[in-house]
Design an enzyme around this catalytic site. Structure first.
Site, short mmCIF file in Angstrom:
data_model
loop_
_atom_site.label_atom_id
_atom_site.label_comp_id
_atom_site.label_asym_id
_atom_site.label_seq_id
_atom_site.Cartn_x
_atom_site.Cartn_y
_atom_site.Cartn_z
N THR A 83 0.84 -1.20 0.00
CA THR A 83 0.00 0.00 0.00
C THR A 83 0.88 1.24 0.00
O THR A 83 1.95 1.24 0.61
CB THR A 83 -0.89 0.00 1.26
OG1 THR A 83 -1.76 -1.12 1.19
CG2 THR A 83 -1.72 1.27 1.37
N SER A 96 2.16 5.15 -2.12
CA SER A 96 2.45 5.76 -3.42
C SER A 96 3.44 4.95 -4.25
O SER A 96 3.30 4.85 -5.48
CB SER A 96 2.97 7.19 -3.22
OG SER A 96 4.09 7.20 -2.36
N THR A 97 4.43 4.33 -3.60
CA THR A 97 5.40 3.53 -4.35
C THR A 97 4.77 2.21 -4.78
O THR A 97 4.95 1.77 -5.93
CB THR A 97 6.67 3.28 -3.51
OG1 THR A 97 7.11 4.51 -2.93
CG2 THR A 97 7.79 2.73 -4.37
N ASP A 99 6.43 -4.13 -1.58
CA ASP A 99 5.83 -3.00 -0.87
C ASP A 99 6.90 -1.95 -0.59
O ASP A 99 8.09 -2.24 -0.60
CB ASP A 99 5.21 -3.48 0.45
CG ASP A 99 4.18 -2.51 1.02
OD1 ASP A 99 3.92 -1.47 0.39
OD2 ASP A 99 3.63 -2.81 2.10
N GLY A 100 6.46 -0.75 -0.31
CA GLY A 100 7.36 0.33 0.06
C GLY A 100 7.64 0.32 1.56
O GLY A 100 7.27 -0.61 2.28
N ALA A 101 8.31 1.36 2.03
CA ALA A 101 8.59 1.52 3.46
C ALA A 101 8.74 3.00 3.75
O ALA A 101 9.04 3.80 2.87
CB ALA A 101 9.86 0.77 3.85
N GLU A 152 -0.22 -5.68 6.01
CA GLU A 152 1.11 -5.79 5.39
C GLU A 152 1.95 -6.83 6.13
O GLU A 152 2.67 -7.62 5.50
CB GLU A 152 1.80 -4.43 5.40
CG GLU A 152 1.17 -3.44 4.42
CD GLU A 152 1.68 -2.02 4.54
OE1 GLU A 152 1.37 -1.21 3.66
OE2 GLU A 152 2.39 -1.71 5.53
#
EC number: 5.3.1.6
Length: 219
Positions: free
Chosen positions: A28, A30-31, A81-83, A103
């Site tokens: 989840t 923007s990235t 996923d992003g961070a 997540e």
């Protein structure tokens, strides 16, 4: 390159880790949204995705990618996923988008965790970004007092209800030297659903967007 262009670059680079005929764990933010766009370009090569939020589910479905419930799968080949922060040990703070519990479930289901970030998310010590903690509503005040004992300054994220119906406390002013110990301690506080520290199960690969291109870091 702009920050958004860096995010797009790592989102598309993550396609290299997606194998045909698999169900993909999708994060989840923007990235991760750029990765979902990329996934749409190979949607006929994969079985579908397990999503960590209602927002990602909506985007996946809009692109015609089948979405599976986590209870329908035994394991996932890869989770992308992003961070909000990632350190040199591949431990992360996640949960700025309030999807941390789902997540964490998807990361536990996955054989490989690919973290996609721009270079601004790389840190030596975790904690400058406020640490999200998902809490059952009736336990909010109690959990906040316990987090103060850890040296943090918890702030109730006003107006935010998670997809699970819970609230978020963002813990400021933590200098997280031993991320595994902090993750275990906070997870042990009654009323905590989970903390946005991904230390026990960190990333296996980080794809980092830099001005020189995408840098690959392997655990």
């Amino acid at each position: 390159m702009t920050q958004d262009e860096l995010k797009k670059a790592v989102g598309w680079a993550a396609l290299d880790y997606v194998r045909p005929d698999t169900i993909v764990g999708v994060g989840t933010g923007s990235t991760a949204a750029h990765f979902i766009d990329a996934l749409g370009s190979i949607k006929h090569q994969i079985k579908g995705a397990v999503s960590s939020s209602d927002a990602s589910t909506e985007k996946l479905k809009s692109l015609g990618i089948p979405v599976f419930d986590a209870n329908e799968v035994d394991s996932l080949d890869v989770y992308v996923d992003g961070a909000d922060e990632i350190n040199g040990h591949m431990q992360m703070i996640k949960g700025g988008g309030a999807a941390l519990t789902r997540e964490k479930i998807i990361s536990a289901l996955s054989r490989q965790f690919i973290c996609i970030v721009d270079a601004s998310k790389q840190v030596d010590v975790l904690g400058k970004f406020p640490l999200p903690v998902e809490v059952i509503p009736m336990a909010r005040s109690y959990v906040a007092r316990e987090l103060v004992k850890l040296g943090g300054q918890p702030v109730y994220r006003q107006g935010v209800v998670t997809d699970n119906g819970n609230v978020i406390l963002d813990v400021h002013n933590l200098n997280i030297m031993d991320a595994i110990a902090v993750e275990n301690h906070i997870n042990g506080i009654p009323g905590v659903v989970t903390v946005g520290l991904f230390a026990n199960r960190g990333a296996d690969v980080a794809l980092v967007g830099t001005s020189e291109g995408v840098k690959t870091v392997v655990k």
